[in-house]
Design a protein around this motif. Structure first.
Motif, PDB file in Angstrom:
ATOM      1  N   SER A   1       0.838  -1.148  -0.236  1.00  0.00           N
ATOM      2  CA  SER A   1      -0.089  -0.011   0.208  1.00  0.00           C
ATOM      3  C   SER A   1       0.737   1.363  -0.001  1.00  0.00           C
TER       4      SER A   1
ATOM      5  N   ARG B   1      -4.758  -1.499  -2.865  1.00  0.00           N
ATOM      6  CA  ARG B   1      -5.475  -0.546  -2.004  1.00  0.00           C
ATOM      7  C   ARG B   1      -4.979  -0.032  -0.818  1.00  0.00           C
ATOM      8  N   ARG B   2      -5.335   1.033  -0.260  1.00  0.00           N
ATOM      9  CA  ARG B   2      -4.946   1.783   0.822  1.00  0.00           C
ATOM     10  C   ARG B   2      -5.213   0.815   2.038  1.00  0.00           C
ATOM     11  N   ASP B   3      -6.417   0.158   1.984  1.00  0.00           N
ATOM     12  CA  ASP B   3      -6.892  -0.433   3.150  1.00  0.00           C
ATOM     13  C   ASP B   3      -6.247  -1.764   3.322  1.00  0.00           C
TER      14      ASP B   3
ATOM     15  N   VAL C   1      -4.040  -4.698  -8.342  1.00  0.00           N
ATOM     16  CA  VAL C   1      -4.631  -3.738  -7.874  1.00  0.00           C
ATOM     17  C   VAL C   1      -4.265  -3.524  -6.333  1.00  0.00           C
TER      18      VAL C   1
ATOM     19  N   ARG D   1      -2.767   0.550  -9.911  1.00  0.00           N
ATOM     20  CA  ARG D   1      -2.805  -0.403 -10.765  1.00  0.00           C
ATOM     21  C   ARG D   1      -1.959  -0.576 -11.698  1.00  0.00           C
TER      22      ARG D   1
ATOM     23  N   ASP E   1      -6.073   6.280  -3.415  1.00  0.00           N
ATOM     24  CA  ASP E   1      -6.419   4.985  -2.655  1.00  0.00           C
ATOM     25  C   ASP E   1      -6.182   4.002  -3.182  1.00  0.00           C
ATOM     26  N   GLN E   2      -5.983   4.079  -4.598  1.00  0.00           N
ATOM     27  CA  GLN E   2      -5.703   2.932  -5.389  1.00  0.00           C
ATOM     28  C   GLN E   2      -4.666   2.919  -6.359  1.00  0.00           C
TER      29      GLN E   2
ATOM     30  N   ILE F   1       1.399   2.860  -3.360  1.00  0.00           N
ATOM     31  CA  ILE F   1       0.172   3.846  -4.194  1.00  0.00           C
ATOM     32  C   ILE F   1       0.660   5.358  -4.029  1.00  0.00           C
TER      33      ILE F   1
ATOM     34  N   LYS G   1      -5.954  -4.289   1.058  1.00  0.00           N
ATOM     35  CA  LYS G   1      -6.702  -5.433   0.109  1.00  0.00           C
ATOM     36  C   LYS G   1      -6.082  -5.190  -1.282  1.00  0.00           C
ATOM     37  N   TYR G   2      -5.186  -6.258  -1.468  1.00  0.00           N
ATOM     38  CA  TYR G   2      -4.805  -6.417  -2.830  1.00  0.00           C
ATOM     39  C   TYR G   2      -5.427  -7.416  -3.605  1.00  0.00           C
TER      40      TYR G   2
END
Length: 641
Positions: A59, A101-103, A99, A70, A67-68, A62, A105-106
């Motif tokens: 993360s 994500r900041r949270d 992909v 790719r 927030d995401q 990014i 979750k990839y």
């Protein structure tokens, strides 16, 4: 070729960029901080790497303020011959997206469909790409890191890069299998030893039980033998009685036969005596007749004599013809007298013969009478014997019947003990042996039938363990042979590989006026075997490549020389190296660039080189990509082919 194009969205310093790649050498150049290494990092992340030197968390890659991110890789799935790398997709291009994500979750997308990490690994496996192998993707400082690695680690990385890991895995699997079998063999051996000790105890008990069973069998056999011995005894009695009966029957039959013969003889003698009597009476009558004839002839003689005397007297007194006639009658009388005397003589002879015959007949009659008397006496004696024989026979028959009944009862009783057997001992001997057997059985009274089940159970367990131990031992031998065979296969392929790599390595190093050697160390043990790289610069004797002996430029030159010597054997169609030439002098930098281009030129491979000195590849057969950073954004400003 693997990657046709890389599309970046909000990845690190890239807001959006499309970077095309070609087969052969792709050179990414630009000033420091332009985003050259970020581009290679993006490719690594797109291929599934989870950890990078730039960040411990994906993360963090990014772009700030978003927030995401790719990363999309357009992979070449065009046919190679008659087959595509991934036959599942009948298209020349595959879109693989990572992909972030900041949270935290990839995820991956393949052809715009979400897929898992394993799906991506299988996909890359079809292409032959392992992004985690530093010989495939060499990020910043990895050239230096390679020299720090142990010989064992170097060898394993090489194995993975060239696709020879299965040989090592085969050996390790066989060795693991062998260790498991050895552990199993030790465990089974201990169990077998314990089972042996337990089995020995139950064997002793079982042997006692078997002894008891044998004694019981013997006891039953002796009882059976005793029963049939009694049968034999009674059979002997019956047989003796039967023999006696037969003997008496034969005696009676002989008496009857003798009686019949005597009776027949007696009748014959009586008939003969009567015949003699008749003949005697006839002879007597004949003799009387002869006596009468003699008397008659004597009377005639007397009369004729008187007549002759008278005739003689008359002849003297009478004369004439009449006297002549009387003389003739006298002659006749004489003739008659003579005839009478002759008859008397003949009859006398007959009388004598008759007397002799009478005497003979009298003797015959007396003899016949005597024989008749003898036969009558003999017949009386035979009748007496017959009466006694009949009485004896009845007594024997009665006794025999009782003996047969007793025998039948004894046989019936003996049959309860079993089929008939031959009896070799007397009843008293058998009874003595029964008493002795009873004594032995009394001593084994505490031995129960459960011992047999226990012994059979432990015997079965012991045999199973023994069979298992045998199987384990056989498996050990087979696995040892398997380890040996697989080890030989691994050693052969590795030695063949490194022999070829060594030839290329020496050629490359000779262009830098250096000497070198690549060889396999500790080849007898796959786990301690290593890759040894030797290099000697400026006429020095080749020594092991490490982080201390050579300078930075020498280390990178030797490392790149080895990598290039290995290239034709690497199975991955994609390889990348970041800033390999940072410590090289211009001459070695130029030489390595030439070797790289010549090595990749005719190979079906795609090589990405990141260098701050792209001028080295100017005017060469390479796809040159220039990256710049403008106002905090990395952009691909120039592509030269």
């Amino acid at each position: 070729m693997l990657i046709q194009e890389v599309i970046l969205e909000n990845f690190m310093s890239y807001e959006y960029a499309r970077v095309p790649f070609k087969q052969g050498v792709n050179v990414i150049g630009g000033p420091n901080g332009a985003g050259k290494s970020s581009l290679l990092l993006a490719i690594s992340v797109g291929l599934g790497q989870s950890y990078t030197e730039r960040s411990r968390k994906l993360s963090d890659l990014i772009r700030w303020g978003h927030d995401q991110a790719r990363v999309t890789l357009i992979l070449d799935n065009s046919k190679q011959g008659n087959k595509r790398p991934v036959p599942k997709y009948s298209k020349d291009q595959l879109f693989l997206t990572r992909v972030l994500r900041r949270d935290g979750k990839y995820g991956f997308e393949l052809e715009n469909r979400a897929v898992g990490k394993q799906d991506v690994e299988r996909l890359l496996g079809r292409f032959g790409v392992d992004p985690d192998n530093m010989l495939i993707i060499m990020h910043q400082n990895m050239v230096e890191q390679f020299t720090v690695l142990s010989n064992i680690e170097k060898l394993r990385i090489v194995e993975a890069a060239v696709g020879l890991e299965p040989f090592r895995e085969n050996v390790l699997q066989a060795k693991t299998k062998l260790m498991r079998i050895l552990t199993q063999e030790e465990s089974v051996g201990k169990l077998l030893e314990q089972a042996q000790q337990t089995l020995n105890y139950w064997r002793e008990q079982y042997e006692k039980y078997q002894e008891k069973k044998q004694l019981q069998i013997k006891h039953r056999f002796l009882e059976r033998e005793l029963a049939w011995a009694e049968v034999e005894k009674r059979e002997t009695t019956v047989k003796g009685l039967q023999t006696n009966l037969n003997k008496n029957q034969n005696t009676l039959a002989k008496i009857e036969e003798e009686k019949t013969a005597v009776t027949t003889k007696l009748n014959s003698q009586q008939d003969q005596r009567e015949t003699v009597k008749k003949i005697t009476r006839t002879a007597f009558n004949e003799r009387l007749n002869l006596e009468n004839k003699i008397a008659q002839n004597k009377s005639i003689q007397s009369l004729v004599g008187q007549l002759l005397e008278e005739t003689q007297v008359l002849q003297q007194a009478i004369q004439g013809s009449k006297i002549q006639l009387k003389l003739l009658r006298s002659e006749n009388l004489k003739e008659m007298l003579k005839n009478s005397e002759q008859q008397i003589s003949n009859i006398s002879e007959q009388v004598k013969a008759s007397q002799t015959k009478m005497l003979d007949l009298e003797d015959s009659s007396n003899k016949a009478t005597g024989e008749v008397l003898d036969k009558r006496v003999t017949l009386a004696m035979l009748e007496y014997k017959r009466a006694n024989a009949i009485v004896n026979l009845k007594d024997i028959e009665k006794t025999l019947k009782e003996a047969q009944e007793n025998l039948a009862a004894t046989i019936e009783k003996a049959m309860l003990s079993g089929e008939r057997i031959a009896v070799l001992k007397g009843a008293s001997d058998i009874q003595d042996e029964i008493r002795l057997t009873d004594g032995h059985l009394a001593a084994l009274a505490d031995v129960s039938e459960g011992i047999e089940r226990q012994y059979e159970s432990y015997s079965k367990l012991y045999l199973e363990l023994k069979e298992k131990a045998q199987v384990v031992a056989e498996n050990r031998e087979k696995t040892l042979e398997e380890v040996k065979t697989r080890m030989q296969s691994w050693r052969t392929v590795m030695e063949n590989l490194l022999d070829r790599v060594n030839v290329e390595y020496q050629k490359i190093m000779s262009q830098t006026l250096a000497t070198g050697e690549v060889k396999l160390s500790n080849a007898q043990d796959v786990e301690t075997a290593g890759l040894e790289i030797f290099v000697g610069f400026k006429g020095g004797k080749p020594v092991a490549l490490d982080a201390y002996t050579q300078s930075g430029g020498e280390r990178t030159t030797a490392t790149m020389g080895f990598l290039l010597a290995l290239q034709q054997h690497v199975r991955s169609p994609f390889r990348a190296v970041d800033e390999y030439d940072i410590h090289m002098d211009p001459k070695n930098r130029e030489m390595i660039a030439k070797v790289l281009l010549s090595t990749i030129k005719d190979a079906n491979a795609q090589y990405v080189v990141i260098t701050p000195s792209q001028i080295t590849f100017a005017q060469q057969d390479a796809n040159v990509i220039t990256v710049q950073n403008i106002e905090g954004k990395s952009v691909v400003s120039e592509v030269i082919s």
